[in-house]
Each structure stands twice: as C-alpha cells, then as structure tokens.
Design an enzyme around this catalytic site. Structure first.
Site, PDB file in Angstrom:
ATOM      1  N   GLU A  49       0.865  -1.180   0.000  1.00 25.82           N
ATOM      2  CA  GLU A  49       0.000   0.000   0.000  1.00 25.82           C
ATOM      3  C   GLU A  49       0.902   1.230   0.000  1.00 25.82           C
ATOM      4  OE1 GLU A  49      -2.864  -0.054   3.161  1.00 25.82           O
ATOM      5  OE2 GLU A  49      -4.093  -1.584   2.209  1.00 25.82           O
ATOM      6  N   ASP A  60      -5.646   9.429   9.650  1.00 22.93           N
ATOM      7  CA  ASP A  60      -4.307   8.996  10.035  1.00 22.93           C
ATOM      8  C   ASP A  60      -3.869   9.612  11.352  1.00 22.93           C
ATOM      9  OD1 ASP A  60      -3.645   7.345   7.763  1.00 22.93           O
ATOM     10  OD2 ASP A  60      -3.706   9.182   6.588  1.00 22.93           O
TER      11      ASP A  60
END
Length: 270
Positions: A49, A60
C-alpha cells in the site's frame, strides 16, 4: 485475473496469510521511494500500500500525518506517486501496488485521467479513505473498467447495510479497521476483530485484511489467526523515519521478513 486476485488465490492455495505493508510515497526521501518498495517486496510483502501524501489526512494518526507533511514539503504529488509505481514495475511485475489516500488529489487530477495514468503505470488497486461506499458506485465502476480494484474500509461501527454496499462494489480485498480512531493507535482486541469478521465474510466475497494498531510480528500473528491478511502502516513509516539513511532499506526488509515468518507460522500450525 488481477494481480491482487492472483496473489490472494496463491496465498489461499498455500494456506498462507497475506502481508500488506504501507509506506508514504516520498518520505523520507522521494528519490528512494522505489528502492523502499523493493525492500518491502524483498522481505515478503504480498501487496504494497503506497500512501499518496495529502494535507489533511483525517483518518491517520500523528506518525502518518507527519510523514505526509514531509512528503508534501518535498513537493510529492499524485503524479509523482504514479510515476514511482511505473518505475517499480520496470523490475517488479508481480507484487500488487495499491494507492491509498484521499479524494481531493484524485478529483483535482480528474477521475478519468487518474484511472488512465494509474492503469498505464501498473497500479493494481486504489483505496480512497474519504469516499463512502454508498456514493461510490460510479467511481468503483470507472476503476474496474481500467483494471484497478476499488478497495474500501470497514470498521467496528460499520452497519450490515454498509458492509453489503461494499460487497456490491469492491474488488481485490477489503480493509477492516480494527480500532475506532486513527492509524497507529494501540489496544488491539483480537477477539473483537474475530467477532466482526464473519459478518463481513457473509456479505463481502473478498479476502479481509486487518490494519490499524499492528506494530510487531507477535501482534500480526494474532491478527492473522482471524483474518486473511495483516496491514502494517505506522510502524513501517516510523522505522523509515528513525533508521540511518544507509540502513533504511535493510531495516525495512528485516522487519517485514520477521512479520512474514510469524504469519507463515500461522499457516504451518493449521
């Protein structure tokens, strides 16, 4: 058959679990992104990824947020990330690469232009964190028409309806977020993950990768017991941030190899 589908079919045939490391493109050094991708593959990554830097990465935690900020400070854009995949493909035609990021950079580039460029570069999947599946049928169709798997997030809070919606439009695999909150958080509850996977499996005919909060080989092994694949992001980004430049690639390969060995012990034990 897509590279992602081939990869999971091979893993299933061997009784193995998938290992999916995440790294931010362009951090810590844009010139070394492709080198680090190869280092992940050398350690035993099944899928990579590759994070597309964005200025407001709301899902995040601080580690990946700061990584994204550093990459943006280097001038890294979505086009640079796609170019990195193209260079990676010059010497690796087997390891699937999934671009993970947010809608804004894709929309600025134009979905059609993105799909075309990503396909030509050898991108295998795309995970857009802030695209709700209920509104993504057209996007998913555009990606699949280009041979790119649209991958979606599911969470402990996902309703049966949302899971079913993902089952209709996703391909490749689904990414189950093991914790409420942001990436890199702690306090993984494997039994809680195990209790949710059957509901996903009954509605989504795809492998389930589990991520958020997996920091070492032991935790990865525990999660692999109840899932098809393990996703590790914040820890990889941290290792790159902390490693001496000359040792960074080797550090990545060694860490991924440790996790790979732990995951393979799950298969061996069965």
């Amino acid at each position: 058959m897509s590279r992602i589908k081939n990869t999971f079919a091979a893993l299933s045939a061997q009784g193995k679990k998938g290992l999916i490391p995440f790294m931010t493109a362009g951090d810590p050094d844009p010139a070394r992104t492709v080198e680090f991708m190869h280092a992940l593959a050398a350690g035993g990554a099944d899928v990579i990824e590759l994070g597309v830097p964005f200025s407001d990465p709301m899902a995040d935690g601080p580690v990946i947020q700061q990584s994204s900020e550093r990459a943006l400070a280097h001038g890294v854009s979505l086009r640079h990330v796609i170019a990195d995949v193209k260079r990676f493909r010059e010497t690796n035609d087997t390891t699937p690469v999934v671009l993970m990021g947010y809608a804004n950079p894709i929309e600025r580039m134009g979905t059609e232009a993105f799909a075309k460029a990503a396909k030509e570069a050898g991108v295998d999947g795309v995970l857009v964190v802030d695209y709700p599946p209920e509104e993504c049928a057209n996007f998913a169709e555009q990606m699949q028409s280009a041979g790119i798997d649209p991958i979606f997030l599911l969470a402990p809070t996902s309703t049966d309806e949302r899971i079913a919606e993902v089952g209709k439009i996703a391909s490749g695999y689904v990414y189950y977020v093991s914790l409420k909150g942001v990436t890199g958080a702690a306090n993984l509850d494997v039994s809680s993950i195990a209790s949710k996977i059957p509901a996903i499996k009954s509605r989504v005919p795809l492998p389930v990768g589990v991520g958020f909060g997996i920091r070492d080989a032991q935790t990865a092994r525990s999660v692999a017991e109840v899932s098809d694949a393990v996703v590790i992001g914040s820890r990889i980004v941290q290792l790159l941030e902390q490693a001496a430049p000359e040792a960074a690639a080797e550090t990545l390969t060694r860490f991924v190899a440790e996790v790979r060995e732990a995951l393979d012990s799950v298969a061996t034990a069965r």
